[in-house]
Structure formats: structure tokens, C-alpha cells
Write an enzyme that holds these catalytic residues in place. Structure first.
Site, short mmCIF file in Angstrom:
data_model
loop_
_atom_site.label_atom_id
_atom_site.label_comp_id
_atom_site.label_asym_id
_atom_site.label_seq_id
_atom_site.Cartn_x
_atom_site.Cartn_y
_atom_site.Cartn_z
N TRP A 65 -18.12 -8.38 -16.20
CA TRP A 65 -17.68 -7.55 -15.37
C TRP A 65 -18.50 -6.13 -15.50
O TRP A 65 -18.47 -5.32 -14.75
CB TRP A 65 -16.12 -6.96 -15.37
CG TRP A 65 -15.59 -6.44 -16.58
CD1 TRP A 65 -15.81 -6.76 -17.89
CD2 TRP A 65 -14.69 -5.25 -16.70
NE1 TRP A 65 -15.31 -5.90 -18.76
CE2 TRP A 65 -14.64 -5.11 -18.17
CE3 TRP A 65 -14.12 -4.40 -15.88
CZ2 TRP A 65 -13.66 -3.91 -18.55
CZ3 TRP A 65 -13.05 -3.33 -15.85
CH2 TRP A 65 -12.94 -3.12 -17.34
N ASP A 66 -19.08 -5.96 -16.86
CA ASP A 66 -19.89 -4.94 -16.95
C ASP A 66 -20.83 -4.71 -15.84
O ASP A 66 -21.26 -3.41 -15.66
CB ASP A 66 -20.79 -5.26 -18.28
CG ASP A 66 -19.88 -5.67 -19.48
OD1 ASP A 66 -18.86 -6.24 -19.12
OD2 ASP A 66 -20.45 -5.48 -20.55
N LYS A 83 -7.55 -2.25 -27.39
CA LYS A 83 -9.03 -2.30 -27.65
C LYS A 83 -9.82 -1.09 -26.82
O LYS A 83 -10.79 -0.59 -27.57
CB LYS A 83 -9.40 -3.81 -27.16
CG LYS A 83 -10.98 -4.19 -27.36
CD LYS A 83 -11.35 -5.45 -26.86
CE LYS A 83 -12.93 -5.61 -27.35
NZ LYS A 83 -13.22 -6.80 -27.16
N GLN A 84 -9.63 -1.33 -25.51
CA GLN A 84 -10.48 -0.08 -25.03
C GLN A 84 -9.56 0.34 -23.49
O GLN A 84 -8.46 -0.28 -23.28
CB GLN A 84 -11.62 -1.11 -24.33
CG GLN A 84 -11.39 -2.19 -23.20
CD GLN A 84 -12.47 -3.02 -23.39
OE1 GLN A 84 -12.74 -3.93 -23.95
NE2 GLN A 84 -13.03 -2.98 -22.08
N GLU A 135 -8.17 -6.64 -24.26
CA GLU A 135 -8.17 -8.01 -24.32
C GLU A 135 -7.31 -8.21 -25.86
O GLU A 135 -7.19 -9.22 -25.96
CB GLU A 135 -9.60 -8.28 -24.56
CG GLU A 135 -10.46 -8.37 -23.48
CD GLU A 135 -12.03 -8.99 -23.67
OE1 GLU A 135 -12.27 -8.85 -24.81
OE2 GLU A 135 -12.58 -9.23 -22.76
C1 BGC Z 1 -15.22 -6.47 -23.83
C2 BGC Z 1 -15.28 -6.73 -22.44
C3 BGC Z 1 -16.78 -6.79 -21.98
C4 BGC Z 1 -17.42 -7.67 -22.95
C5 BGC Z 1 -18.99 -7.64 -22.65
C6 BGC Z 1 -16.22 -7.41 -24.65
O1 BGC Z 1 -15.86 -6.89 -25.98
O2 BGC Z 1 -13.74 -6.39 -24.21
O3 BGC Z 1 -14.60 -5.94 -21.56
O4 BGC Z 1 -16.84 -6.97 -20.80
O5 BGC Z 1 -17.34 -7.32 -24.28
O6 BGC Z 1 -19.56 -6.44 -22.97
#
Ligand code: BGC
Length: 721
Positions: A321-322, A574-575, A463
Site C-alpha cells: 500500500w506504500d 506499530k505505526q 500490524e
Molecule cells: C509496514 C507496512 C508497510 C511495509 C512495507 C511494514 O513494516 O507495517 O505498513 O506496507 O512495511 O513498507
């Protein structure tokens, strides 16, 4: 201070992995890791190819690294001149961001070696290197220059059946294991000196060995051209590679360099963000824009960008999704044809998404969480390896991170909203939106005793908490996907027959009604004292400081999420999740509400993903706290200078460049500091310039028109270009 280049003195083998990323050269077709010409596979050299994947045995599929056509070993009087050897007195390596020029200088005492190389932006198949040797001690110089097959692979080797041919150009061809894709590399050299020449083929490749007696004070210059083609590019990749590198040699290094520079200048004219007032920030901004631009697919109109760009095989070279959330914004505002390519990749991989939905028992399009070629899902059921038991851990990113489909629909409709260009929707984008909405429809839960519909068993951007219900972000982005599907009728109001035909083709009439009803019933965010609960039951989790949770780790590489992770039973995330939602849907939330949520969630966020800081920075700008945004901006923008970010998830190496942060830096500068918003194809500004900056300017384009945005502490202006 030179804000256009990064230099590093010294050579520590332990930095080899990080330096390979930091000093990367790339051109969208391939990435050449920033290690010295003589580096063997233990120093992670790689020429990573975009869109070429392979699987070996039962290991993870990953992108293929081509044989390394810019490999050069130099020795003087039998003594190897390698950067990590004992003869090295001084070594510097650097990258010039303006034109993507990698350079090194290594002083071996009796010999000084200087070189410059690049991955051509003018010809995506071409790599070139010019090396100069200043001889200080007489003797015999030997230069072994050729195509090395001693390359870095995480889950390889991927190539076999090597064929070598030597003529004016060297040629190496081999096939991948899974799909028998031919990868061909050709190399030619141009020396400004006479030398005895010999050809050697060995298990590590094909080389030309140049030997010559030298006098002290003599200077030798060698230009090396390497071209890479695969059978995905056309029928005769070996011949094509040879022709390309002989053509480059005939034109000469300076001509190749000139074209390459001109191509970079054209890119900067369209997107350069100029920050005045803080040199560190200017450097970080240049680094970010360089790293994102150099991995953009300019050679194709239907490719996306892997999460680690072209810096190697980490994250399986997959598209996440980045692309839609973090890369897309810079491109759609500055180089819309690249934004279009990212989305055409999703249009063309729709069949893979339809298949994935069907596999899980749903309708519509469920896009791959880690998408490889053809939309193939690269994410496995066991995506983390436990550091204690060394066993794979069952993870649910692949099955439960359903927001991916809605994220894609969001970007698809943003593309139209920002550019006013409907053709993408006509060429399959509308179908993608409808199929994503259909997936959201079939994935919803309704209840006999309630009018509300919800989403159970999902994973949001955070996540660490798996299989939750009503993740606020997921529900909101799904709502936007449903609305986009409903809005298509308006988009096609001047040609309703087209829209009706599509609905008929997709047998969609009934679904449309259901989607309308779902959009009215989908569970909205729940609040406690104005703070949105990230998912049902989140507030009931242990509420303890981040450091407490960090202190529970027994191994620094331990995975924080999932059933056994230290974060799963706590409110540590996490984010950005709720805050990511607020950044994407600013009109839904008042300033006070954003501030309250920011203050609640930020201290509970590990920022364990490089995607996180940007969302917090964007919302901090909007709250009028640019000083908070500043630190997060610097963290985001300088990530590929410092080499920061997590390097490990359990036992898996996840290092590489960070295009999402690179895109995030542009987002903070343009959408945050300048407060750019496109309203009906016309830009508007809501500036929040931090005190560290005096002035910020950047170009944008939309609907064939161009503007220059300028923001100072006096306010913002938008000038036509
Ligand atoms: C993140 C995801 C991201 C992926 C690739 C993961 O660590 O939690 O949101 O899409 O890394 O960058």
C-alpha cells in the site's frame, strides 16, 4: 555545506549492507547497490531488476539480481587494491543526488583510484563507470574488468545455464529457474592506455584482464559500459544488451553522462522542493527526492515501485500500500504519468486480485498485500521467523489486511480528483473501484439485531494487533471506497451509456444498491473523551509506556506483534493508524479532535515502520504545531542518509531504502508545511511553515497546467508556470 551530496569516509565491512542502500544508483529499470566495484558477494553487491521475479525451491519469491557488469578489480605488483584490504590508506564514497552519480576515491599509497558511475536515466538498460588510476609507484598494473556472477542473493541463486561470449563486448546470459526468463548482461570497455589483453572465464564470471607496466606519475582511465536486458524486454536480450553497450561505447562516456544529467535535470524541473533556512533539511529533502525519483518506472507505463525500491531483494521486491499512500502523492502532483503507471499496475493486476478474493470465498477484488508481477501474492502465511524457536510464525497480513483494496480505490479516485484526467478510470480504473467496493461489500458483517455493518477479523495499518474488529482506519477507507463506487455515476454523467454498460458487464446493478445501503450503515469510529478507539476493545488493553513494552523484549530483533509479541496485549502500536485516517480524511475531523487523538496516540506509537512519522507530521502541521512536525519531518526525510529504520523483523533482514519515507518527506513539505490541497483541479494553500525554514518552493502540475508554490512566513503564493 553541499546540500546535494552525501559523502562517507572510511570503509567498514560491517557497514556494507547499509552503504549499499545509502549510495544506491537506480533508474527505475534496475538498482545498482552502492558498494565498490571490486566487492564480492559478502559485501552485498547487486543489480536488482524491476519486475523480474523468481522462486528457488520452497524459499520466498524475490526479485532477480543480474550478473554485475561493472565489476572491476585492480592490482598493482600482484597486490589487490580493494577498499577493505590492508593496503587502503583512505577511502571515501559518495552519492551526488542531483544526477545520481556515485563516486569513490581510494588511496592505496602506490595507487590512487577514483571512479564515478551511474545508472543511466536516459537509457534505462545502461550502467556506466569511469575509473582513473593515478600511479605513484612503478610496476605492473592488472585490471580485471568484466561481468561477475558472484552476486548477492537472499533466496537465490536464481540464475543457471550461464553462457559467456567474448568479443569487443563481453556477453553473459542465463535463465531464471521458475519462469526461464533470460537475463543478459553485456559489457564493453574503453581504455585510454595500451595494455596486454586476455579473456578469462571462471565460476565467478567472464573477465577481460588488462596488464600493463606503469611508471610513477602515470594516469590510466578506463570507461566501462554495461547493459542489461531480459527476455521480458524482447526476443533477443543478449544481442540487445551487446548492441546497447557498444552503442554507448561508440558515443563515449561523456556523451552518456551528458544525456543522463539532462534527464535528471528534466526530473528536477518538475518536482524539486527548495527549502531555505536549514541545510540539513535541504540535504535530507534532496536525498528523499533522489531516492524516490530514481526508482520510478519511467521506462514502462504499467509498473509500480517495490517497498524497498530497487535496493535489493528485501520485502520480496513486492508492491505494498506504500505505492498508493506514500509514493503516489508526489508523483500525482508533479509527474502524473508516473502516478498513472503505479495505478495501471493495479488495473493490470486486477485478475490476480479477483482470484485472491475468490480463494478466500469473497467476491470482487482483494489485492495482494505484497504484490509481485501479475498481482501474485508474495506474502506468505508465515511471514516472520521467531528469533527464539527459529520457527516460522503464522502471520495474517496476507489474509486480514483488507484495507489494501480500499487504499487502491482511494488512489484511483484521487488521481481523477487531482488531475481531472478521466482516461485512467475509462481504461480500467472504474472497474478496479467497482471490484474493490464489491469485495468490501462481500467482506462486511451484518447482524440480525443491529442496523450497523462492521468489519471483524482485520488488521489495520498497526500490524501489531492482529484480527481485530472495526479498525477505525479500515472502516473509514472502506467507506471512501464505497463512496467512490457510488460517485462513478457522476464522473460519467456526460456519457451514462458507458457507465451503464460497465455495470451490466460486471452484473453490478444489485451490488450498487447494496453498496449504497452498506455506506449508510458501516460502523463509524467510537470515541472516549474525544479519542477514537483504534478498534473494538483497544481501550481495554494494558496501557503502559512504550519503554515498558520495549523493556520486555528479550532479543532486539524480536517481533513485537502477533500472538506472542510484546505489543499485542498492550495499547502500544506499530505505526500511525487513527492518525493515518485523520491525515487522509482531514475534513472529517475538527482541529481539537485531531489534537486530542494525536496527544493520545503519539506516545503510544513505536514508529516501528518508516511509514509512521509522516502521518503524524502531516496532522501536526494541520494542528498548527509545525515544531512537532519538524522533528518528524527530519526523521522521515533523512532516513536514507542515516540508514535508520528497522533492519530486522524476527530473523528476516528488511533493510533497504525507504521510498515511503521519501514520498512522506514530499508529503510533509507540500501537503503539510505548505498545506497544499487541490480543489477541482485548482491548488489552494494552508501554510504552516516551521520556524527552521525561511522559504519553501516547489512546482506542481495538474490537468496540463503547471504552478510554482511559494511559502514564506508572510504566507503562500501560487504562481502559474
Ligand atoms: C509496514 C507496512 C508497510 C511495509 C512495507 C511494514 O513494516 O507495517 O505498513 O506496507 O512495511 O513498507
Amino acid at each position: 555545506m553541499d546540500t546535494w551530496s552525501l559523502e562517507k569516509a572510511g570503509y567498514a565491512p560491517s557497514d556494507a549492507a547499509a552503504d549499499g542502500n545509502r549510495f544506491l544508483c537506480a533508474n527505475g529499470y534496475m538498482g545498482l547497490r552502492g558498494v565498490p566495484e571490486e566487492a564480492g558477494s559478502e559485501r552485498f553487491p547487486a543489480v536488482t531488476l524491476a519486475g523480474v521475479y523468481d522462486r528457488r525451491e520452497d524459499r520466498w519469491r524475490e526479485p532477480v539480481n543480474a550478473p554485475h557488469g561493472l565489476t572491476v578489480w585492480v592490482s598493482l605488483n600482484g597486490e589487490p587494491m580493494t577498499a577493505d584490504g590492508t593496503a587502503t590508506l583512505r577511502h571515501t564514497v559518495g552519492i551526488g543526488y542531483r544526477h545520481g552519480l556515485w563516486r569513490r576515491e581510494t588511496d592505496f599509497g602506490p595507487l590512487l583510484l577514483r571512479s564515478t558511475r551511474f545508472a543511466s536515466m536516459a537509457d534505462c538498460h545502461l550502467l556506466a563507470d569511469r575509473m582513473t588510476l593515478e600511479v605513484r609507484e612503478a610496476g605492473e598494473v592488472q585490471i580485471r574488468v568484466g561481468i561477475s556472477t558472484d552476486i548477492w542473493d537472499i533466496n537465490g541463486p536464481h540464475l543457471s545455464g550461464f553462457r559467456f561470449r567474448a568479443g569487443e563486448a563481453l556477453r553473459c546470459e542465463a535463465e531464471t529457474g521458475e519462469k526461464r526468463i533470460t537475463v543478459a548482461v553485456s559489457q564493453a570497455v574503453q581504455a585510454d592506455f595500451e595494455a596486454a589483453e586476455d579473456i578469462r572465464t571462471g565460476p565467478d564470471g567472464l573477465f577481460r584482464v588488462l596488464t600493463r607496466s606503469v611508471r610513477a606519475g602515470e594516469s590510466l582511465t578506463l570507461s566501462v559500459y554495461a547493459a542489461v536486458f531480459t527476455s521480458q524486454d524482447g526476443p533477443e536480450p543478449g544481442q540487445a544488451a551487446e548492441d546497447a553497450c557498444l552503442r554507448a561505447k561508440a558515443g563515449g562516456f561523456d556523451a552518456c553522462l551528458r544525456k543522463h544529467r539532462d534527464a535528471w535535470e528534466a526530473i528536477w524541473r518538475r518536482c524539486e522542493v527548495v527549502t531555505e533556512g536549514d541545510d540539513e533539511a535541504a540535504l535530507a529533502m534532496h536525498a528523499s527526492q533522489y531516492h524516490l525519483n530514481c526508482v520510478a518506472p519511467r521506462h514502462a507505463d504499467n509498473m509500480s515501485i517495490p517497498a524497498r525500491g530497487l535496493s535489493g531483494q528485501t520485502y520480496k521486491g513486492a508492491v505494498f500500500w506504500d505505492s498508493e499512500m506514500f509514493f503516489f502523492p508526489m508523483f500525482v502532483h508533479t509527474q502524473p504519468e508516473i502516478a498513472r503507471s503505479l495505478l495501471r499496475y493495479r488495473i493490470e493486476t486486477l485478475p490476480g486480485a479477483l482470484k485472491k478474493a475468490e480463494e478466500y470465498g469473497y467476491r470482487g477484488a482483494f489485492y495482494a498485500w505484497e504484490s509481485q508481477e501479475g498481482g501474485r501474492e508474495g506474502c506468505t502465511d508465515f511471514n516472520v521467523v521467531d528469533v527464539f524457536t527459529h520457527r516460522p510464525v503464522r502471520t495474517y497480513f496476507r489474509d486480514k489486511q483488507i484495507h489494501i483494496s480500499a487504499d487502491i480505490a482511494y488512489a484511483m479516485s484521487r488521481y481523477y480528483g487531482i488531475t481531472g484526467d478521466r482516461s485512467l478510470l475509462e481504461e480500467g480504473g472504474a472497474r478496479v473501484i467497482l471490484e474493490c467496493a464489491r469485495f468490501c461489500l462481500s467482506r462486511a458483517n451484518t447482524h440480525m439485531d443491529s442496523d450497523e455493518a462492521d468489519y471483524a477479523d482485520v488488521i489495520g495499518p498497526d500490524e501489531y494487533h492482529e484480527r481485530v474488529t472495526n479498525n477505525a482506519f479500515t472502516n473509514r477507507i472502506i467507506l471512501s471506497c464505497l463512496r467512490s463506487a457510488l460517485h462513478l455515476r457522476d464522473v460519467f454523467r456526460d456519457c451514462p451509456e458507458r457507465y451503464d454498460a460497465l455495470l451490466r458487464e460486471l452484473r453490478y446493478e444489485k451490488d450498487l444498491e447494496l453498496i449504497r445501503s452498506l455506506a449508510a450503515r458501516i460502523r463509524g469510529p467510537r470515541r472516549r473523551s474525544g479519542v477514537i478507539e483504534q478498534f473494538d476493545g483497544y481501550f481495554g488493553l494494558e496501557d503502559c509506556p512504550l519503554d515498558t513494552v520495549r523493556g520486555r523484549l528479550r532479543d532486539p530483533r524480536e517481533y513485537w506483534g502477533g500472538d506472542h509479541g510484546v505489543a499485542g496485549t498492550t495499547q502500544i502500536i506499530k505505526q500511525a493508524d487513527v492518525i493515518a485516517m485523520m491525515a487522509l480524511f482531514p475534513d472529517d475531523f475538527g482541529d481539537d479532535e485531531v489534537a486530542r487523538n494525536w496527544d493520545y496516540y503519539e506516545p503510544r506509537t513505536e514508529h516501528g515502520s518508516s511509514l509512521s512519522a509522516c502521518m503524524y507530521a502531516l496532522t501536526a502541521c494541520r494542528m498548527g504545531r509545525p515544531e512537532k512536525a519538524w522533528d518528524l519531518f527530519m526523521k522521515t526525510a533523512s532516513i536514507d542518509i542515516t540508514g535508520g529504520g528497522k533492519q530486522w523483523a524476527g530473523e528476516i533482514y528488511i533493510g533497504g531504502t525507504h521510498p515511503a519515507s521519501n514520498g512522506g518527506a514530499w508529503m510533509i513539505a507540500a501537503l503539510g508545511f505548505a498545506g497544499l490541497r487541490m480543489k477541482g483541479g485548482v491548488p489552494e494553500l494552508h501554510p504552516h511553515l516551521p520556524r527552521q525554514l525561511k522559504r519553501l518552493t516547489f512546482p506542481i502540475e495538474a490537468g496540463g497546467r503547471g504552478w510554482l508554490v511559494e511559502v514564506t512566513h508572510e504566507g503562500g503564493r501560487i504562481l502559474p508556470r
